[in-house]
Design a protein around this motif. Structure first.
Motif, PDB file in Angstrom:
ATOM      1  N   SER A 997       0.814  -1.225   0.000  1.00  0.00           N
ATOM      2  CA  SER A 997       0.000   0.000   0.000  1.00  0.00           C
ATOM      3  C   SER A 997       0.836   1.257   0.000  1.00  0.00           C
ATOM      4  CB  SER A 997      -0.927   0.007   1.226  1.00  0.00           C
ATOM      5  OG  SER A 997      -1.758  -1.128   1.238  1.00  0.00           O
ATOM      6  N   GLU A 998       2.154   1.163  -0.030  1.00  0.00           N
ATOM      7  CA  GLU A 998       3.028   2.335  -0.040  1.00  0.00           C
ATOM      8  C   GLU A 998       2.885   3.083  -1.351  1.00  0.00           C
ATOM      9  OE1 GLU A 998       7.691   3.466   0.978  1.00  0.00           O
ATOM     10  OE2 GLU A 998       7.110   1.385   0.606  1.00  0.00           O
ATOM     11  N   GLY A 999       2.838   4.413  -1.271  1.00  0.00           N
ATOM     12  CA  GLY A 999       2.742   5.226  -2.479  1.00  0.00           C
ATOM     13  C   GLY A 999       2.042   6.538  -2.231  1.00  0.00           C
ATOM     14  N   THR A1000       1.472   7.098  -3.325  1.00  0.00           N
ATOM     15  CA  THR A1000       0.799   8.406  -3.292  1.00  0.00           C
ATOM     16  C   THR A1000      -0.696   8.203  -3.482  1.00  0.00           C
ATOM     17  OG1 THR A1000       2.756   9.495  -4.206  1.00  0.00           O
ATOM     18  CG2 THR A1000       0.659  10.689  -4.332  1.00  0.00           C
ATOM     19  N   TYR A1001      -1.479   8.884  -2.616  1.00  0.00           N
ATOM     20  CA  TYR A1001      -2.944   8.811  -2.681  1.00  0.00           C
ATOM     21  C   TYR A1001      -3.475  10.198  -3.029  1.00  0.00           C
ATOM     22  CZ  TYR A1001      -2.483   4.260  -0.439  1.00  0.00           C
ATOM     23  OH  TYR A1001      -2.150   2.962  -0.169  1.00  0.00           O
ATOM     24  N   ALA A1002      -4.554  10.215  -3.833  1.00  0.00           N
ATOM     25  CA  ALA A1002      -5.147  11.485  -4.266  1.00  0.00           C
ATOM     26  C   ALA A1002      -6.653  11.338  -4.383  1.00  0.00           C
ATOM     27  CB  ALA A1002      -4.548  11.927  -5.599  1.00  0.00           C
ATOM     28  N   VAL A1003      -7.356  12.484  -4.327  1.00  0.00           N
ATOM     29  CA  VAL A1003      -8.801  12.522  -4.500  1.00  0.00           C
ATOM     30  C   VAL A1003      -9.162  13.729  -5.340  1.00  0.00           C
ATOM     31  CG1 VAL A1003      -9.164  13.812  -2.353  1.00  0.00           C
ATOM     32  CG2 VAL A1003     -11.057  12.506  -3.312  1.00  0.00           C
ATOM     33  N   GLN A1004     -10.094  13.542  -6.260  1.00  0.00           N
ATOM     34  CA  GLN A1004     -10.607  14.627  -7.102  1.00  0.00           C
ATOM     35  C   GLN A1004     -12.097  14.790  -6.808  1.00  0.00           C
ATOM     36  OE1 GLN A1004      -9.736  13.550 -11.148  1.00  0.00           O
ATOM     37  NE2 GLN A1004      -7.524  13.953 -10.955  1.00  0.00           N
ATOM     38  N   ILE A1005     -12.538  16.066  -6.583  1.00  0.00           N
ATOM     39  CA  ILE A1005     -13.923  16.354  -6.198  1.00  0.00           C
ATOM     40  C   ILE A1005     -14.534  17.287  -7.226  1.00  0.00           C
ATOM     41  CG2 ILE A1005     -15.430  17.168  -4.339  1.00  0.00           C
ATOM     42  CD1 ILE A1005     -13.002  16.931  -2.479  1.00  0.00           C
ATOM     43  N   GLN A1006     -15.823  17.059  -7.523  1.00  0.00           N
ATOM     44  CA  GLN A1006     -16.578  17.972  -8.372  1.00  0.00           C
ATOM     45  C   GLN A1006     -17.974  18.118  -7.784  1.00  0.00           C
ATOM     46  OE1 GLN A1006     -16.443  17.167 -12.541  1.00  0.00           O
ATOM     47  NE2 GLN A1006     -17.863  18.823 -13.075  1.00  0.00           N
ATOM     48  N   ASP A1007     -18.364  19.388  -7.569  1.00  0.00           N
ATOM     49  CA  ASP A1007     -19.683  19.702  -7.012  1.00  0.00           C
ATOM     50  C   ASP A1007     -20.277  20.800  -7.864  1.00  0.00           C
ATOM     51  OD1 ASP A1007     -21.928  19.898  -5.537  1.00  0.00           O
ATOM     52  OD2 ASP A1007     -20.969  20.577  -3.686  1.00  0.00           O
ATOM     53  N   GLY A1008     -21.220  20.425  -8.704  1.00  0.00           N
ATOM     54  CA  GLY A1008     -21.689  21.383  -9.691  1.00  0.00           C
ATOM     55  C   GLY A1008     -20.557  21.668 -10.664  1.00  0.00           C
ATOM     56  N   ARG A1009     -20.246  22.944 -10.766  1.00  0.00           N
ATOM     57  CA  ARG A1009     -19.107  23.322 -11.602  1.00  0.00           C
ATOM     58  C   ARG A1009     -17.852  23.551 -10.788  1.00  0.00           C
ATOM     59  NH1 ARG A1009     -21.929  27.626 -15.812  1.00  0.00           N
ATOM     60  NH2 ARG A1009     -23.590  26.221 -16.542  1.00  0.00           N
ATOM     61  N   GLY A1010     -17.953  23.444  -9.497  1.00  0.00           N
ATOM     62  CA  GLY A1010     -16.795  23.614  -8.645  1.00  0.00           C
ATOM     63  C   GLY A1010     -15.976  22.334  -8.551  1.00  0.00           C
ATOM     64  N   LYS A1011     -14.645  22.508  -8.436  1.00  0.00           N
ATOM     65  CA  LYS A1011     -13.741  21.369  -8.364  1.00  0.00           C
ATOM     66  C   LYS A1011     -12.727  21.587  -7.259  1.00  0.00           C
ATOM     67  CE  LYS A1011     -14.034  20.328 -13.332  1.00  0.00           C
ATOM     68  NZ  LYS A1011     -13.253  20.168 -14.575  1.00  0.00           N
ATOM     69  N   ALA A1012     -12.145  20.462  -6.803  1.00  0.00           N
ATOM     70  CA  ALA A1012     -11.073  20.515  -5.814  1.00  0.00           C
ATOM     71  C   ALA A1012     -10.285  19.216  -5.906  1.00  0.00           C
ATOM     72  CB  ALA A1012     -11.640  20.709  -4.403  1.00  0.00           C
ATOM     73  N   GLN A1013      -8.997  19.276  -5.498  1.00  0.00           N
ATOM     74  CA  GLN A1013      -8.131  18.095  -5.535  1.00  0.00           C
ATOM     75  C   GLN A1013      -7.156  18.178  -4.371  1.00  0.00           C
ATOM     76  OE1 GLN A1013      -6.429  17.140  -9.341  1.00  0.00           O
ATOM     77  NE2 GLN A1013      -4.686  16.057  -8.461  1.00  0.00           N
ATOM     78  N   SER A1014      -6.822  16.996  -3.814  1.00  0.00           N
ATOM     79  CA  SER A1014      -5.865  16.938  -2.724  1.00  0.00           C
ATOM     80  C   SER A1014      -5.155  15.587  -2.790  1.00  0.00           C
ATOM     81  CB  SER A1014      -6.567  17.100  -1.372  1.00  0.00           C
ATOM     82  OG  SER A1014      -5.628  17.112  -0.324  1.00  0.00           O
ATOM     83  N   SER A1015      -3.880  15.534  -2.296  1.00  0.00           N
ATOM     84  CA  SER A1015      -3.093  14.296  -2.358  1.00  0.00           C
ATOM     85  C   SER A1015      -2.342  14.094  -1.057  1.00  0.00           C
ATOM     86  CB  SER A1015      -2.112  14.342  -3.533  1.00  0.00           C
ATOM     87  OG  SER A1015      -1.213  15.441  -3.393  1.00  0.00           O
ATOM     88  N   LEU A1016      -1.873  12.855  -0.855  1.00  0.00           N
ATOM     89  CA  LEU A1016      -1.155  12.471   0.353  1.00  0.00           C
ATOM     90  C   LEU A1016      -0.061  11.476  -0.029  1.00  0.00           C
ATOM     91  CD1 LEU A1016      -0.890  12.340   3.487  1.00  0.00           C
ATOM     92  CD2 LEU A1016      -2.536  10.459   3.415  1.00  0.00           C
ATOM     93  N   VAL A1017       1.190  11.728   0.415  1.00  0.00           N
ATOM     94  CA  VAL A1017       2.323  10.863   0.110  1.00  0.00           C
ATOM     95  C   VAL A1017       2.624  10.000   1.329  1.00  0.00           C
ATOM     96  CG1 VAL A1017       4.742  10.762  -0.562  1.00  0.00           C
ATOM     97  CG2 VAL A1017       3.255  12.538  -1.523  1.00  0.00           C
TER      98      VAL A1017
END
Length: 1419
Positions: A997-1017
């Motif tokens: 499970s070692e590595g980089t994790y990320a998430v992409q969010i979309q709510d309507g036309r709004g977006k956001a992204q975040s990651s964790l190493v």
């Protein structure tokens, strides 16, 4: 009715002539000189009556009950076809009923010609249109249960022409020439200010006032101000003060009581009529003497006042919030005093009570108090004064004319000779019956003797046959008497005898059986209660009367806000009718109502509650439409328009009906059968060339309103003019101080070409000049008119224009005032921060129940909502939303609120403003989703890992994706994803977290036309730490879930009693589970075994100290496995425990006390627990004491001590003891000086001497047995070691007799240490108790030895030793310690009150229970 008619058949011409004289006297200044003699006679008698009872009060209302005309009818002469109204005012109790007669015949009121009205004692007869046949004598006959009275007046109707034949009453004008010249002055009264519904409390002062204009205001013809309460005329009294004059009428209620509650009416009476105003006055209970005591009773009335008794009645108070009433107390007070006397010893339960024992000729006041379980109420208002007099005394007065104008008033008694017994009374009957008494009345016999006459009353219970005289002690003078103390529900016969000094008459005829009333109980509950709207603060309540009224007095009404249980009294005085208007309610609030019936026994059960009703104004019929206008005519039909009714009646006017009238035929016909919904209608099937008039009706849910005024005549001719017809339906919005907006509808008839524009004309009130508001025609149907004068009224009209010219103007509008409506607000424009919608919001300052918001663009109502427009309305706020705003939304938007006083506003959206709002809307709708926290992880149980982040806000439509090393993860059991809209949290739980499970994790969010992204190493050390934690949690999960385990690991607990325990909790146990304690890997067996049933295990560490330092471990195990928990009590943990113990000990430390020992003076401080590891400090004169041989710092588990060895004068002073924990220092002080020191030092010296004596006294060290058995003729040697300084003396005794040394008994003491007693050739006589005593000057001790001698050949006797303690022998002289002697070096004494003597060490000799060996033979 025939009897009534017969009474009035004797009206002859003579009588009519006399009545005509009275008519002349009423309206002229001449006086009638010939007054009937009987009037003067009555006046003379009244003068005698006034002289007979000076300064005595008689209740008028209880004496006069028949009808009486206060204002009599007045005669009138009128002309034909004019109206006439006859007035009269009648008083009486009960309220009289009035019937009207015309020439002795009862009037037929069903003909519709005559109208009869009755209000608060005022009665009137109105003839709307007099004819010649109305000339007659009119009579008003008032009657009630006590009699009747009448008043008459003539009406003469004349024609305008003199040659008309005379009426039956035309003779009056010839006999009295003044009658036709009577002229009437019509006085008009207009109320300017009136009193409203008033709420007061007992003992308050309230003033009701009306201001009015009187026209014409003539000094000699001022109107009379009459005040009524519930139709009863009020008179000036100490409770009611009246003022009238100067255009103001006032009634001041000086000291409110619940008797004053009711409907108050002011009637301003003039010759030509009256002006009336009414309003209700509510009187609330005043503060009770004690909490929850009942309210005061009310309406105190006095009945059957006689020489020695009266009957008092009253009405019970309402008990909505108080407890039920137990009974009442009646009090009386003699007029002229202030001493109130309670008439009844115990509370009476009914609202009527006979009060006997009054003194004839005295006057009294009465009052009543109510009682419940909480206490006694405040007293009621006192009654009017009543005199204890014979009410028939003045009937015996007689007026005699001696000649001329001289009258003599005397009693009938004075006219006859003496010496004759009276005759029997007659007509005996019961004028009033109750449960326990009957009031009898009878007709007195014809008696004119001078001797006083009295009566005897006898009673007989039906069926008994025996007559009993009732009044044996008190003679009855009046022909009325109350018989009391009767049995309830029984039948009685009564008879009366007359008597005087000459004898007694025969008994009168017995009455018919008279049955006393039975207690029937309170009324049953009233029936269904119906509430209907009245005004916006009042509700009309109606209900069905109870099925069992049981002498009903009235009703109490209660109200309650729906959903609550707090009932309030709507009235505080019984209401007699089955309807009542409840005032003082909150507009818009929902209420329920209930009713209780009352009688003299109390209140009934509550009725069922009414249906909930919201308080709003009642719906009414609409007013009439008006201003009917012709918009177009084609020769066979006409298009009509009209204005809506000025008052809708509280409901929407939905239907209209039209009538038409052909002017030539004068007949009205209905135009439409189905109702018309719009105010524009084409009337078909008209006759060309005919002239028509129209009228319109409006209808709402209540019904059909009145018809409008007939329209102007319209001729049915086809319109062919080239100019357009009139516009119609003018209205106004956005009325401000200097401007307004006029709206209209285009003309129905456009003329020869299309309409190209409009002109608006206006006319200011007070002028007739029309001016055009717009210089150039406008091509739309609205215009904002500016430059108006604030507060001025204007009228507007509109003209349409086409290519051929300007057409007819519209019907002028209603007048409108240029003034901003108070509270008006403007439209607010903005962008919704949540949705990004552009909005226009408006708050209305007025709202009716049926009000609606009408939004318009360019003053055209918005009806197309397909392009994203939406209207949201809540209460008084309405918002126009632009869901999809674009450049087409530029323009003027307006809003109007229907059924208000013109609430409206507008807002113009410019292109520049719209562009800014569109940009802001886009930013709101398409944001970068702000995050509260970036992507993070958390290790869960079973070693699962939660990856999560939190956004500022997300919607339910949010979508998201998780990635691991750039590979998208799917939502499944191994990677379960979820979100929470409320918190903005998005998460994924990874079920298996391994080395892969070692590595980089990320998430992409979309709510309507709004977006956001975040990651964790998660790589390197960070990953290793997370993996280790996950594995640990996995093991913990397996441990906890699969076998016995510790749910709470070992911990140390210090109790308030200074106990120290190691505690843990175990779980998931079964019967075979075993628990063990260990210290330093050595098992510890506690005194109390572990309680596995409760799961709580405890190991007590008694008297905790350094000995308890170590590693403690606990195990729980069974066949499923084992769990271990341990705690290391050392270092910081040990210090913390000592600190907690110090805290407990310091809080419990007692004051310092002194305890003396043989070595010195000891200071002690008792506490719950003490150990030397605690931080304590001893100080002497603020100087810290260091432990030494002379200052011994020590203690026991129960106290800390300081021993001062061999104290001296230097040791005097203040000693301080301190015990300190990490948070607090506890201090104790003791002053060792003066007498305290002297007493302690003396005690020390005494104990020191005793210790010295104890050390040096004579002692038996050992060697002697307790019991000795020996064969006779043997030699017995008893030997032991003794000590003492100086050397002690030894004595022996047998059976308490000293043994003298001799041949048989040899006593020796070798070297002062070895003492012996030798008995040679013991015999049976030597058996017994031998005692050895060792003694020197410091004292000694003695020891007992039992000797048993047996014969040769006998069995050795078994003697069980019974140890006897050594007996201490006191010193033989005072103890003196040698000065050269050193202090005793005994160890420190234990902290006891006094040390015990030291025990001598046991001798190494054999046990004292064994046999002594046989001594060897001498060589």
């Amino acid at each position: 009715m025939a009897a009534v008619v017969a009474r009035h058949k004797h009206f002859t011409e003579d009588y009519r002539s006399k009545e005509s004289k009275y008519v002349v006297r009423d309206y002229s200044s001449s006086e009638v000189q010939d007054v009937r003699y009987e009037y003067r006679t009555e006046k003379n008698i009244q003068k005698v009556v006034q002289k007979k009872i000076p300064e005595k009060y008689i209740r008028e209302s209880s004496m006069i009950r028949g009808p009486k005309f206060l204002v009599r009818l007045k005669s009138h002469t009128v002309f034909e076809n004019t109206p006439i109204k006859l007035f009269c005012t009648v008083e009486g109790y009960p309220t009289p009923h009035v019937k009207w007669f015309k020439d002795d015949l009862l009037l037929d009121l069903s003909s519709g010609k005559y109208f009869v009205e009755s209000s608060v004692g005022i009665h009137s007869l109105t003839i709307m249109k007099c004819g010649i046949d109305d000339t007659a004598m009119y009579t008003a006959v008032a009657s009630n249960s006590h009699g009747q009275a009448s008043s008459q007046a003539s009406i003469i109707v004349k024609r305008l022409k003199e040659e008309e034949k005379s009426s039956p009453y035309s003779w009056t004008s010839y006999q009295y020439a003044i009658l036709p010249e009577i002229k009437y002055t019509k006085i008009n009264i207009t109320f300017l200010e009136t009193f409203n519904v008033t709420f007061g409390k007992e003992e308050d002062c309230v003033t009701l006032a009306c201001k009015m204009t009187i026209s014409p205001n003539l000094a000699n013809l001022q109107p009379d101000a009459l005040w009524y309460r519930d139709e009863h005329l009020l008179k000036e009294s100490k409770w009611a003060k009246m003022e009238s004059g100067g255009g103001v009428a006032k009634l001041t209620l000086t000291h409110l009581a619940k008797d004053d509650e009711g409907l108050y009416t002011l009637r301003m009476v003039t010759k030509g009529g009256d002006a009336v105003h009414s309003a209700y006055v509510f009187v609330e209970d005043g503060p009770p003497p004690v909490p929850l005591a009942p309210g005061a009773p009310m309406d105190i009335k006095i009945h059957d006042a006689n020489r020695d008794y009266v009957i008092v009645s009253w009405k019970p108070p309402n008990t909505t919030t108080e407890g039920p009433i137990i009974g009442y107390f009646v009090d009386r007070c003699e007029v002229g005093t202030e001493n109130w006397t309670q008439c009844n010893d115990s509370p009476i339960k009914i609202c009527k009570y006979p009060v006997p024992g009054l003194f004839e000729g005295h006057s009294y006041y009465f009052r009543v108090r109510a009682v419940n379980s909480h206490g006694i109420s405040r007293p009621s208002r006192v009654s009017e004064p009543i005199a204890a007099l014979d009410p028939t005394e003045f009937e015996r007065l007689h007026a005699m004319r001696l000649g001329g104008k001289l009258d003599v008033v005397t009693y009938h008694d004075d006219l006859e000779a003496e010496g004759k017994a009276p005759e029997a009374p007659s007509n005996v009957y019961a004028s009033e019956t109750d449960r326990t008494y009957v009031v009898l009345s009878w007709s007195a016999p014809a008696y004119h003797g001078k001797a006083p006459m009295w009566y005897y009353i006898e009673k007989c219970q039906v069926g008994s046959g025996s007559w009993q005289r009732v009044n044996t002690k008190v003679p009855v003078r009046s022909p009325r008497y109350g018989v009391f103390d009767l049995n309830e529900g029984k039948e009685y016969l009564f008879r009366v005898l007359s008597a005087n000094m000459y004898g007694t008459s025969e008994p009168s005829e017995p009455t018919k059986p008279i049955k006393t009333q039975e207690l029937r109980g309170v009324p049953s509950a009233p029936g269904q209660v119906v509430a209907t709207r009245e005004t916006d603060t009042s509700v009309l309540i109606q209900w069905a009367p109870p099925k069992e009224p049981n002498n009903l007095i009235g009703y109490y009404i209660d109200s309650c806000v729906k959903g609550s249980k707090d009932w309030d009294s709507a009235n505080h005085k019984p209401n007699k009718k089955t309807k009542f208007v409840v005032h003082g309610l909150k507009t818009g609030e929902t209420y329920v109502f209930r009713v209780q019936a009352i009688n003299e026994l109390g209140l009934s059960e509550e009725s069922q509650e009414s249906a909930p009703l919201s308080v709003r104004a009642a719906l009414k019929l609409p007013s009439a439409p008006y201003d009917i206008a012709l918009l177009y005519c084609d020769g066979e039909s006409m298009v009509l328009n009209w204005k809506r009714p000025a008052h809708s009646g509280g409901a929407e006017v939905t239907d209209y009906y039209i009538d038409r009238c052909n002017v030539a035929k004068k007949a009205w016909k209905e135009v439409n059968v189905p109702p018309i919904k719009e105010r524009l209608y084409k009337v078909p099937n008209l006759t060309p060339g005919s002239v028509y008039q129209f009228r319109v009706y409006g209808a709402n849910v209540v019904g059909l309103g009145n018809a409008s005024t007939s329209s102007p005549p319209f001729k049915c001719e086809a319109w062919t003019m080239p100019e357009p017809g009139p516009p119609y339906d003018l209205s106004f919005i956005e009325i401000r101080d200097d401007s307004l907006v006029v709206e209209w509808k285009p003309p129905v008839y456009t003329g020869a070409s299309a309409v190209t524009g409009y002109y608006v004309d206006m006319c200011k009130k007070g002028t007739e000049t029309w001016t055009t508001a717009n210089a150039a025609a406008v091509d739309h149907c609205y215009l904002k008119v500016k430059g108006l004068q604030t507060g001025s009224f204007y009228v507007f009209r509109v003209r349409a224009e086409n290519a051929q010219g300007t057409g007819k103007p519209s019907v002028p509008s209603d007048r409108v005032c240029a003034k901003t409506l108070p509270g008006s607000q403007e439209i607010k424009c903005g962008v919704d921060e949540q949705t990004g919608d552009i909005y226009l919001s408006f708050e209305s300052c007025q709202m009716a129940e049926i009000s609606k918001f009408v939004w318009k663009k360019s003053y055209q109502e918005i009806t197309d909502f397909s392009k994203g427009l939406a209207i949201k309305t809540s209460g008084s706020n309405s918002t126009l939303l632009f869901k999809n705003p674009d450049k087409e939304d530029v323009g003027t938007f307006s809003v109007a609120v229907t059924h208000t006083d013109g609430v409206s506003a507008s807002y113009k959206i410019t292109a520049e403003e719209l562009a800014k709002m569109l940009t802001l809307s886009y930013d709101i709708r398409n944001p970068i989703i702000p995050l509260k926290t970036e992507l993070a992880y958390k290790i869960l149980e079973r070693g699962r890992v939660r990856f999560w982040l939190q956004a500022e806000a997300i919607s339910s439509a949010v979508t998201y994706k998780f990635f691991a090393n750039n590979k998208e993860l799917v939502n499944c059991e191994q990677t379960k994803m979820s979100h929470d809209v409320a918190t903005g949290t998005i998460e994924m739980v990874l079920d298996h977290f391994t080395e892969d499970s070692e590595g980089t994790y990320a998430v992409q969010i979309q709510d309507g036309r709004g977006k956001a992204q975040s990651s964790l190493v998660l790589i390197g050390d960070a990953f290793k730490a997370a993996l280790a934690e996950a594995e640990y949690q996995r093991r913990e999960y397996i441990r906890v879930k699969e076998g016995p385990h510790f749910s709470q690991f070992l911990s140390v607990h210090v109790g308030d009693d200074a106990s120290v325990s190691i505690i843990c909790k175990v779980a998931n146990l079964k019967k075979e589970s075993a628990f063990h304690w260990f210290k330093n890997d050595v098992e510890v067996i506690p005194e109390v075994p572990a309680d596995l049933g409760s799961g709580v295990c405890k190991l007590l560490l008694s008297q905790f100290s350094k000995k308890d330092v170590g590693v403690y471990k606990a195990t729980i195990s069974d066949d499923r496995g084992q769990d271990v928990s341990q705690v290391d009590i050392s270092g910081k943990v040990f210090d913390n425990i000592i600190n907690d113990l110090t805290r407990v000990a310091g809080a419990s430390a007692a004051d310092l006390v002194i305890h003396c020992t043989s070595e010195g003076i000891m200071l002690q401080c008792s506490m719950k627990y003490y150990t030397e590891e605690m931080k304590i400090t001893w100080a002497h004169k603020d100087s810290k004491i260091t432990a030494s041989e002379r200052m011994r710092v020590s203690g026991t588990p129960a106290m800390a001590t300081l021993e001062i060895v061999e104290p001296t004068e230097k040791d005097k002073g203040v000693y301080t003891f301190e015990i300190k924990d990490s948070e607090k220092t506890n201090t104790r002080h003791l002053e060792l000086s003066g007498q305290v020191y002297d007493n302690a030092y003396a005690e020390f010296q005494r104990l020191k001497a005793e210790a010295y004596a104890e050390k040096n006294r004579g002692k038996v060290v050992g060697g002697l047995p307790d019991v000795v058995t020996i064969m006779e003729k043997k030699t017995l040697s008893l030997t032991c070691t003794v000590c003492g300084d100086p050397k002690p003396q030894v004595t022996w005794s047998k059976n308490d007799q000293e043994v003298e040394p001799g041949d048989q008994y040899v006593i020796s003491l070798d070297s002062g240490k070895f003492a012996s007693l030798t008995i040679k050739g013991v015999t049976l006589e030597d058996s017994g108790k031998f005692t050895m005593a060792v003694l020197n000057k410091y004292g000694g001790e003695s020891v007992d030895i039992v000797v048993s001698v047996y014969k040769h050949g006998d069995r050795i006797p078994e003697i069980k030793p019974s140890p006897t303690p050594k007996r201490i022998m006191p010193p033989t002289m005072p103890i003196v310690i040698p000065t050269a002697a050193k202090p005793a070096s005994a160890p420190a004494a234990a902290p006891a009150k006094s040390p015990a003597p030291a025990q001598a060490p046991k001798s190494p000799a054999p046990s004292r229970s064994v046999r002594s060996p046989t001594p060897s033979r001498r060589k």
